[in-house]
Each structure stands twice: as C-alpha cells, then as structure tokens.
Design a protein around this motif. Structure first.
Motif, PDB file in Angstrom:
ATOM      1  N   THR A 145       0.821  -1.221   0.000  1.00 44.78           N
ATOM      2  CA  THR A 145       0.000   0.000   0.000  1.00 44.78           C
ATOM      3  C   THR A 145       0.855   1.272   0.000  1.00 44.78           C
ATOM      4  OG1 THR A 145      -0.192  -0.305   2.385  1.00 44.78           O
ATOM      5  CG2 THR A 145      -2.081  -0.982   1.035  1.00 44.78           C
ATOM      6  N   TYR A 163       4.346   7.527   5.738  1.00 47.94           N
ATOM      7  CA  TYR A 163       4.637   6.725   6.931  1.00 47.94           C
ATOM      8  C   TYR A 163       4.387   5.243   6.680  1.00 47.94           C
ATOM      9  CZ  TYR A 163      -0.357   7.862   7.127  1.00 47.94           C
ATOM     10  OH  TYR A 163      -1.671   8.078   6.789  1.00 47.94           O
ATOM     11  N   THR A 212       4.304   1.472   9.388  1.00 46.48           N
ATOM     12  CA  THR A 212       4.564   0.805  10.673  1.00 46.48           C
ATOM     13  C   THR A 212       4.774  -0.673  10.364  1.00 46.48           C
ATOM     14  OG1 THR A 212       3.037   2.329  11.797  1.00 46.48           O
ATOM     15  CG2 THR A 212       3.617   0.328  12.984  1.00 46.48           C
ATOM     16  N   TRP A 270       1.130  -2.929  14.199  1.00 46.37           N
ATOM     17  CA  TRP A 270      -0.071  -2.228  13.726  1.00 46.37           C
ATOM     18  C   TRP A 270      -1.127  -2.138  14.825  1.00 46.37           C
ATOM     19  CZ3 TRP A 270      -1.414  -4.553   8.182  1.00 46.37           C
ATOM     20  CH2 TRP A 270      -0.433  -4.151   7.273  1.00 46.37           C
ATOM     21  N   GLU A 271      -1.954  -1.112  14.670  1.00 46.34           N
ATOM     22  CA  GLU A 271      -3.169  -0.928  15.488  1.00 46.34           C
ATOM     23  C   GLU A 271      -2.881  -0.776  16.970  1.00 46.34           C
ATOM     24  OE1 GLU A 271      -6.743  -2.846  14.368  1.00 46.34           O
ATOM     25  OE2 GLU A 271      -5.952  -3.367  12.383  1.00 46.34           O
ATOM     26  N   ARG A 272      -1.780  -0.110  17.274  1.00 48.36           N
ATOM     27  CA  ARG A 272      -1.502   0.261  18.661  1.00 48.36           C
ATOM     28  C   ARG A 272      -1.433   1.780  18.794  1.00 48.36           C
ATOM     29  NH1 ARG A 272       3.324  -3.912  20.376  1.00 48.36           N
ATOM     30  NH2 ARG A 272       2.558  -5.678  19.175  1.00 48.36           N
ATOM     31  N   GLY A 273      -1.802   2.482  17.719  1.00 54.00           N
ATOM     32  CA  GLY A 273      -1.793   3.941  17.769  1.00 54.00           C
ATOM     33  C   GLY A 273      -0.425   4.573  17.560  1.00 54.00           C
ATOM     34  N   CYS A 286       1.446   4.949  14.781  1.00 55.30           N
ATOM     35  CA  CYS A 286       1.583   5.842  13.635  1.00 55.30           C
ATOM     36  C   CYS A 286       0.891   7.181  13.923  1.00 55.30           C
ATOM     37  CB  CYS A 286       1.002   5.193  12.382  1.00 55.30           C
ATOM     38  SG  CYS A 286       1.291   6.170  10.911  1.00 55.30           S
ATOM     39  N   THR A 287      -0.285   7.123  14.487  1.00 53.13           N
ATOM     40  CA  THR A 287      -1.028   8.352  14.804  1.00 53.13           C
ATOM     41  C   THR A 287      -0.228   9.232  15.766  1.00 53.13           C
ATOM     42  OG1 THR A 287      -3.079   7.124  14.524  1.00 53.13           O
ATOM     43  CG2 THR A 287      -3.221   9.204  15.728  1.00 53.13           C
ATOM     44  N   CYS A 328      -1.439  11.229   0.867  1.00 50.14           N
ATOM     45  CA  CYS A 328      -2.272  10.455  -0.052  1.00 50.14           C
ATOM     46  C   CYS A 328      -2.260   8.990   0.379  1.00 50.14           C
ATOM     47  CB  CYS A 328      -1.703  10.510  -1.471  1.00 50.14           C
ATOM     48  SG  CYS A 328      -1.524  12.183  -2.117  1.00 50.14           S
ATOM     49  N   ASN A 342      -6.902   1.319   1.203  1.00 52.17           N
ATOM     50  CA  ASN A 342      -6.093   1.274   2.426  1.00 52.17           C
ATOM     51  C   ASN A 342      -6.707   2.170   3.512  1.00 52.17           C
ATOM     52  OD1 ASN A 342      -3.976   0.967   4.261  1.00 52.17           O
ATOM     53  ND2 ASN A 342      -2.575   2.342   3.162  1.00 52.17           N
ATOM     54  N   PRO A 343      -7.872   1.760   4.051  1.00 54.44           N
ATOM     55  CA  PRO A 343      -8.570   2.639   5.002  1.00 54.44           C
ATOM     56  C   PRO A 343      -7.809   2.881   6.302  1.00 54.44           C
ATOM     57  CG  PRO A 343      -9.628   0.480   4.889  1.00 54.44           C
ATOM     58  CD  PRO A 343      -8.625   0.523   3.783  1.00 54.44           C
ATOM     59  N   SER A 396      -4.780   3.726   6.671  1.00 58.36           N
ATOM     60  CA  SER A 396      -4.003   4.953   6.484  1.00 58.36           C
ATOM     61  C   SER A 396      -4.927   6.174   6.530  1.00 58.36           C
ATOM     62  CB  SER A 396      -3.248   4.888   5.155  1.00 58.36           C
ATOM     63  OG  SER A 396      -2.444   6.022   5.000  1.00 58.36           O
ATOM     64  N   ARG A 423      -7.586   6.394   8.275  1.00 57.09           N
ATOM     65  CA  ARG A 423      -7.931   6.607   9.690  1.00 57.09           C
ATOM     66  C   ARG A 423      -6.856   7.435  10.378  1.00 57.09           C
ATOM     67  NH1 ARG A 423     -11.492   7.707  12.310  1.00 57.09           N
ATOM     68  NH2 ARG A 423     -10.783   6.832  14.281  1.00 57.09           N
ATOM     69  N   LYS A 469      -7.574  10.879  12.206  1.00 56.04           N
ATOM     70  CA  LYS A 469      -7.336  11.015  13.656  1.00 56.04           C
ATOM     71  C   LYS A 469      -6.418  12.189  13.985  1.00 56.04           C
ATOM     72  CE  LYS A 469      -6.178   6.649  14.478  1.00 56.04           C
ATOM     73  NZ  LYS A 469      -5.659   5.546  15.316  1.00 56.04           N
TER      74      LYS A 469
END
Ligand SMILES: CC(C)(COP(=O)(O)OP(=O)(O)OC[C@H]1O[C@@H](n2cnc3c(N)ncnc32)[C@H](O)[C@@H]1OP(=O)(O)O)[C@@H](O)C(=O)NCCC(=O)NCCS
Length: 178
Positions: A37, A98, A100, A105-108, A110-111, A133, A138-139, A141, A143, A147
């Motif tokens: 992605t 970016y 990760t 993944w999904e531990r916050g 990247c945000t 972009c 790739n939802p 990304s 998100r 956020k």
C-alpha cells in the motif's frame, strides 16, 4: 535548521535513522503487506536498499528536502516504523508519508508519531500546508489522517499504478493553525 532533532511523545522517540537500523528496516519494510500500500517501497526489499536510503537522510534534511524519522519505542528502543515529510519549499508545503511494521499495527503508534511530526513541520520547519495520499483500498491509512485532524480533500481516480494495477487515491491536507 541544520541538525535533525529527536522528537518525544508519550510512548515514542522519533529520531534520525542510523546505519545500524538497516537490518530492522529491511525486515519490517520487506514485508509484502507494508510494500503493498506504499508507492516507494520496493518488493522484494533487496540487501543494501535500507543502507542506501538511510545514508541519504542527513543530506536531505540539511538541504531542506526531506525530514525522515525512525519511530522507536521509548521503553526499549525498538524501531517500529518510519514517518517523514517530503518538503516542497517553494510553496512551504510538504507531503507526509509513513509505515509501521506489521507486528506493531493498530496500537496507535503511527497516529502518535504523525501528530508530533505535524507539530514539527508547522513549527520548526515553518510549513503552511501538509498533505498526504493513500490508496482508496487502504482505510487504515485514512484513519490515521482523520485522527490527526486532516481534511479529506478529494479522490484522484486511478492516479497511481502499483504492481500493474491502477489505484484510486484519497488526498488529505491540513493547514497551519488548523
Ligand atoms: C497505515 C499504517 C501506517 C497504520 O499504522 P498503525 O501504527 O497501525 O496506525 P494506528 O494504530 O495509529 O491507526 C490505525 C487505525 O486504522 C484502523 N484500521 C486498521 N485497519 C482498518 C481497516 N481495514 N479499515 C478501517 N480502519 C482500519 C485502526 O483501527 C486504527 O484506527 P482507530 O484508532 O480509530 O481504531 C500501517 O497499517 C502500515 O504501515 N501499512 C502499510 C504501509 C502503508 O500503507 N503506509 C501508508 C501509505 S499512505
């Protein structure tokens, strides 16, 4: 600014990459799920690619072209990903990118890293606009962009070609002060 700083968040230290990170970069970015992605990560991720990429960072930063940070855990120093800005100084604008590593993944992470990078971009780098972009498929990304407070500005239909398939691309942006 000539020397790239380290940025601190609650859980992360965003620091310049070092040559010694190359093995972990190759391992994490070499995952097909990470390359799939992104536009710029090759697959397979051959030996030497990470070393060459990292060796460019200092020049890119000094020339005001890119600011690339290793995303590391403060707890034990583990490198979990990367965030960066590709600077377009004529317009005081930058493109955010970016990734990760899949096991993180999904531990916050990247945000959290992107929030710090945006503050750095609008602060020290004096940017006016930061955009990003992602492929429409790739939802996760998207998100991250939502956020951190970025605005969805549009969809570019079949804008990119990835592995011989045309990809719709979503564009997000944020302005200084938003
Ligand atoms: C996109 C990416 C960087 C996100 O990294 P991360 O560290 O997992 O991000 P975060 O944990 O901060 O946030 C991910 C969000 O996406 C959400 N998400 C994950 N999969 C999703 C899906 N299929 N649909 C919708 N949302 C999804 C998560 O739930 C989370 O949102 P939440 O906090 O509201 O629950 C990571 O998936 C990645 O590296 N992907 C491959 C490389 C890539 O696509 N880079 C970006 C190119 S534009």
């Amino acid at each position: 600014m000539t020397r790239q700083p380290t940025l601190q968040t609650a859980r992360l230290a965003l620091r310049p990459f070092r040559t010694a990170d190359a093995g972990q970069v190759q391992f994490l970015a070499g995952d097909r799920a990470v390359a799939d992605t992104t536009l710029n990560i090759p697959h397979p991720y051959e030996d030497g690619i990470a070393e060459k990429w990292i060796s460019n960072h200092r020049d890119w930063f000094e020339r005001d072209e890119q600011a690339v940070f290793a995303v590391t855990l403060k707890s034990d120093g583990t490198l979990v990903g990367a965030v960066g800005l590709r600077i377009e100084r004529e317009d005081d604008r930058a493109e955010l990118g970016y990734w990760t590593g899949r096991e993180y993944w999904e531990r916050g992470y990247c945000t959290e890293a992107v929030r710090a990078l945006l503050a750095f971009g609008f602060g020290e780098l004096r940017l006016n606009r930061i955009y990003a972009c992602h492929f429409s498929r790739n939802p996760a990304s998207g998100r991250v962009m939502q956020k951190v407070g970025m605005t969805h500005e549009g969809r570019l239909r079949q804008h990119s070609k990835k592995w011989d398939a045309f990809e719709d691309v979503e564009v997000y942006g944020i302005l200084k002060g938003e």
